[in-house]
Motif scaffolding. Structure first.
Motif, PDB file in Angstrom:
ATOM      1  N   ASP A  40       0.827  -1.210   0.000  1.00  0.00           N
ATOM      2  CA  ASP A  40       0.000   0.000   0.000  1.00  0.00           C
ATOM      3  C   ASP A  40       0.863   1.264   0.000  1.00  0.00           C
ATOM      4  O   ASP A  40       0.552   2.228  -0.699  1.00  0.00           O
ATOM      5  CB  ASP A  40      -0.926   0.012   1.212  1.00  0.00           C
ATOM      6  N   ARG A  41       1.940   1.249   0.783  1.00  0.00           N
ATOM      7  CA  ARG A  41       2.846   2.415   0.789  1.00  0.00           C
ATOM      8  C   ARG A  41       3.465   2.622  -0.585  1.00  0.00           C
ATOM      9  O   ARG A  41       3.582   3.745  -1.065  1.00  0.00           O
ATOM     10  CB  ARG A  41       3.967   2.210   1.822  1.00  0.00           C
ATOM     11  N   GLN A  42       3.863   1.540  -1.238  1.00  0.00           N
ATOM     12  CA  GLN A  42       4.465   1.661  -2.563  1.00  0.00           C
ATOM     13  C   GLN A  42       3.449   2.181  -3.574  1.00  0.00           C
ATOM     14  O   GLN A  42       3.789   3.011  -4.435  1.00  0.00           O
ATOM     15  CB  GLN A  42       5.007   0.315  -3.017  1.00  0.00           C
ATOM     16  N   LEU A  43       2.201   1.725  -3.482  1.00  0.00           N
ATOM     17  CA  LEU A  43       1.173   2.211  -4.409  1.00  0.00           C
ATOM     18  C   LEU A  43       0.873   3.687  -4.195  1.00  0.00           C
ATOM     19  O   LEU A  43       0.720   4.454  -5.154  1.00  0.00           O
ATOM     20  CB  LEU A  43      -0.105   1.389  -4.257  1.00  0.00           C
ATOM     21  N   ARG A  44       0.788   4.111  -2.914  1.00  0.00           N
ATOM     22  CA  ARG A  44       0.548   5.531  -2.641  1.00  0.00           C
ATOM     23  C   ARG A  44       1.707   6.382  -3.152  1.00  0.00           C
ATOM     24  O   ARG A  44       1.492   7.467  -3.708  1.00  0.00           O
ATOM     25  CB  ARG A  44       0.351   5.752  -1.139  1.00  0.00           C
ATOM     26  N   ALA A  45       2.928   5.909  -2.991  1.00  0.00           N
ATOM     27  CA  ALA A  45       4.083   6.666  -3.469  1.00  0.00           C
ATOM     28  C   ALA A  45       4.074   6.762  -4.993  1.00  0.00           C
ATOM     29  O   ALA A  45       4.451   7.783  -5.566  1.00  0.00           O
ATOM     30  CB  ALA A  45       5.380   6.016  -2.987  1.00  0.00           C
ATOM     31  N   ALA A  46       3.620   5.708  -5.666  1.00  0.00           N
ATOM     32  CA  ALA A  46       3.589   5.720  -7.129  1.00  0.00           C
ATOM     33  C   ALA A  46       2.474   6.622  -7.661  1.00  0.00           C
ATOM     34  O   ALA A  46       2.577   7.140  -8.775  1.00  0.00           O
ATOM     35  CB  ALA A  46       3.405   4.298  -7.651  1.00  0.00           C
ATOM     36  N   GLU A  47       1.410   6.827  -6.894  1.00  0.00           N
ATOM     37  CA  GLU A  47       0.297   7.667  -7.352  1.00  0.00           C
ATOM     38  C   GLU A  47       0.563   9.150  -7.155  1.00  0.00           C
ATOM     39  O   GLU A  47      -0.117   9.973  -7.759  1.00  0.00           O
ATOM     40  CB  GLU A  47      -0.978   7.284  -6.596  1.00  0.00           C
ATOM     41  N   ARG A  48       1.517   9.493  -6.314  1.00  0.00           N
ATOM     42  CA  ARG A  48       1.803  10.915  -6.069  1.00  0.00           C
ATOM     43  C   ARG A  48       2.304  11.588  -7.340  1.00  0.00           C
ATOM     44  O   ARG A  48       3.103  11.015  -8.077  1.00  0.00           O
ATOM     45  CB  ARG A  48       2.883  11.050  -4.990  1.00  0.00           C
ATOM     46  N   PRO A  49       1.850  12.818  -7.592  1.00  0.00           N
ATOM     47  CA  PRO A  49       2.372  13.525  -8.766  1.00  0.00           C
ATOM     48  C   PRO A  49       3.837  13.863  -8.547  1.00  0.00           C
ATOM     49  O   PRO A  49       4.272  14.191  -7.454  1.00  0.00           O
ATOM     50  CB  PRO A  49       1.510  14.791  -8.846  1.00  0.00           C
ATOM     51  N   GLY A  50       4.594  13.761  -9.602  1.00  0.00           N
ATOM     52  CA  GLY A  50       6.010  14.076  -9.517  1.00  0.00           C
ATOM     53  C   GLY A  50       6.846  12.948  -8.966  1.00  0.00           C
ATOM     54  O   GLY A  50       8.026  13.121  -8.694  1.00  0.00           O
ATOM     55  N   ALA A  51       6.250  11.795  -8.802  1.00  0.00           N
ATOM     56  CA  ALA A  51       7.015  10.647  -8.310  1.00  0.00           C
ATOM     57  C   ALA A  51       7.938  10.183  -9.421  1.00  0.00           C
ATOM     58  O   ALA A  51       7.541  10.104 -10.581  1.00  0.00           O
ATOM     59  CB  ALA A  51       6.086   9.515  -7.901  1.00  0.00           C
ATOM     60  N   PRO A  52       9.184   9.914  -9.101  1.00  0.00           N
ATOM     61  CA  PRO A  52      10.115   9.462 -10.152  1.00  0.00           C
ATOM     62  C   PRO A  52       9.690   8.098 -10.678  1.00  0.00           C
ATOM     63  O   PRO A  52       9.362   7.197  -9.926  1.00  0.00           O
ATOM     64  CB  PRO A  52      11.451   9.361  -9.416  1.00  0.00           C
ATOM     65  N   ARG A  53       9.650   7.995 -11.987  1.00  0.00           N
ATOM     66  CA  ARG A  53       9.272   6.729 -12.602  1.00  0.00           C
ATOM     67  C   ARG A  53      10.482   6.163 -13.333  1.00  0.00           C
ATOM     68  O   ARG A  53      11.216   6.898 -13.987  1.00  0.00           O
ATOM     69  CB  ARG A  53       8.131   6.936 -13.592  1.00  0.00           C
ATOM     70  N   PRO A  54      10.685   4.900 -13.244  1.00  0.00           N
ATOM     71  CA  PRO A  54      11.840   4.318 -13.939  1.00  0.00           C
ATOM     72  C   PRO A  54      11.635   4.398 -15.450  1.00  0.00           C
ATOM     73  O   PRO A  54      10.530   4.198 -15.958  1.00  0.00           O
ATOM     74  CB  PRO A  54      11.861   2.867 -13.455  1.00  0.00           C
ATOM     75  N   THR A  55      12.695   4.710 -16.175  1.00  0.00           N
ATOM     76  CA  THR A  55      12.608   4.816 -17.629  1.00  0.00           C
ATOM     77  C   THR A  55      12.729   3.451 -18.285  1.00  0.00           C
ATOM     78  O   THR A  55      12.146   3.204 -19.311  1.00  0.00           O
ATOM     79  CB  THR A  55      13.711   5.746 -18.166  1.00  0.00           C
ATOM     80  N   GLU A  56      13.525   2.569 -17.679  1.00  0.00           N
ATOM     81  CA  GLU A  56      13.694   1.226 -18.222  1.00  0.00           C
ATOM     82  C   GLU A  56      13.480   0.215 -17.115  1.00  0.00           C
ATOM     83  O   GLU A  56      13.836   0.474 -15.968  1.00  0.00           O
ATOM     84  CB  GLU A  56      15.099   1.054 -18.783  1.00  0.00           C
ATOM     85  N   PRO A  57      12.926  -0.916 -17.450  1.00  0.00           N
ATOM     86  CA  PRO A  57      12.789  -1.953 -16.409  1.00  0.00           C
ATOM     87  C   PRO A  57      14.156  -2.485 -16.010  1.00  0.00           C
ATOM     88  O   PRO A  57      15.085  -2.502 -16.814  1.00  0.00           O
ATOM     89  CB  PRO A  57      11.944  -3.034 -17.083  1.00  0.00           C
ATOM     90  N   ALA A  58      14.266  -2.876 -14.777  1.00  0.00           N
ATOM     91  CA  ALA A  58      15.531  -3.407 -14.292  1.00  0.00           C
ATOM     92  C   ALA A  58      15.814  -4.747 -14.961  1.00  0.00           C
ATOM     93  O   ALA A  58      14.922  -5.569 -15.141  1.00  0.00           O
ATOM     94  CB  ALA A  58      15.488  -3.572 -12.786  1.00  0.00           C
ATOM     95  N   VAL A  59      17.056  -4.947 -15.357  1.00  0.00           N
ATOM     96  CA  VAL A  59      17.462  -6.182 -16.010  1.00  0.00           C
ATOM     97  C   VAL A  59      18.277  -6.989 -15.009  1.00  0.00           C
ATOM     98  O   VAL A  59      19.240  -6.494 -14.444  1.00  0.00           O
ATOM     99  CB  VAL A  59      18.306  -5.889 -17.277  1.00  0.00           C
ATOM    100  N   GLU A  60      17.860  -8.215 -14.822  1.00  0.00           N
ATOM    101  CA  GLU A  60      18.585  -9.075 -13.896  1.00  0.00           C
ATOM    102  C   GLU A  60      19.761  -9.715 -14.623  1.00  0.00           C
ATOM    103  O   GLU A  60      19.631 -10.152 -15.768  1.00  0.00           O
ATOM    104  CB  GLU A  60      17.673 -10.174 -13.353  1.00  0.00           C
ATOM    105  N   PRO A  61      20.916  -9.791 -13.957  1.00  0.00           N
ATOM    106  CA  PRO A  61      22.057 -10.454 -14.604  1.00  0.00           C
ATOM    107  C   PRO A  61      21.813 -11.951 -14.709  1.00  0.00           C
ATOM    108  O   PRO A  61      21.080 -12.536 -13.919  1.00  0.00           O
ATOM    109  CB  PRO A  61      23.218 -10.153 -13.652  1.00  0.00           C
TER     110      PRO A  61
END
Length: 74
Positions: A40-61
């Motif tokens: 829930d905390r992660q979802l609220r943080a993602a809904e905030r305006p101006g929240a940094p969004r990743p440009t590329e998905p993380a790639v696992e080695p």
């Protein structure tokens, strides 16, 4: 010095066993509540305006591959 007789020791063991079973039964629900609150905390943080969004998905080695029984390269 305080000593315990057999009945008191049996009572103590019974209480500790009961407490252990209670902990084992309650632990999964407590862990689920903690996980839900984190999500829930992660979802609220993602809904905030101006929240940094990743440009590329993380790639696992890629995991290392083991060669069982093979000689090491020279």
């Amino acid at each position: 010095m305080v000593s315990m007789n057999g009945n008191q020791i049996e009572g103590l063991i019974g209480m500790l066993a009961t407490l252990g079973i209670l902990v084992l039964l309650a632990l999964p629900s407590v862990l689920g509540i903690v996980r839900d609150r984190r999500i829930d905390r992660q979802l609220r943080a993602a809904e905030r305006p101006g929240a940094p969004r990743p440009t590329e998905p993380a790639v696992e080695p890629e995991p290392r591959r083991r060669r069982h029984g093979a000689a090491r390269p020279a």
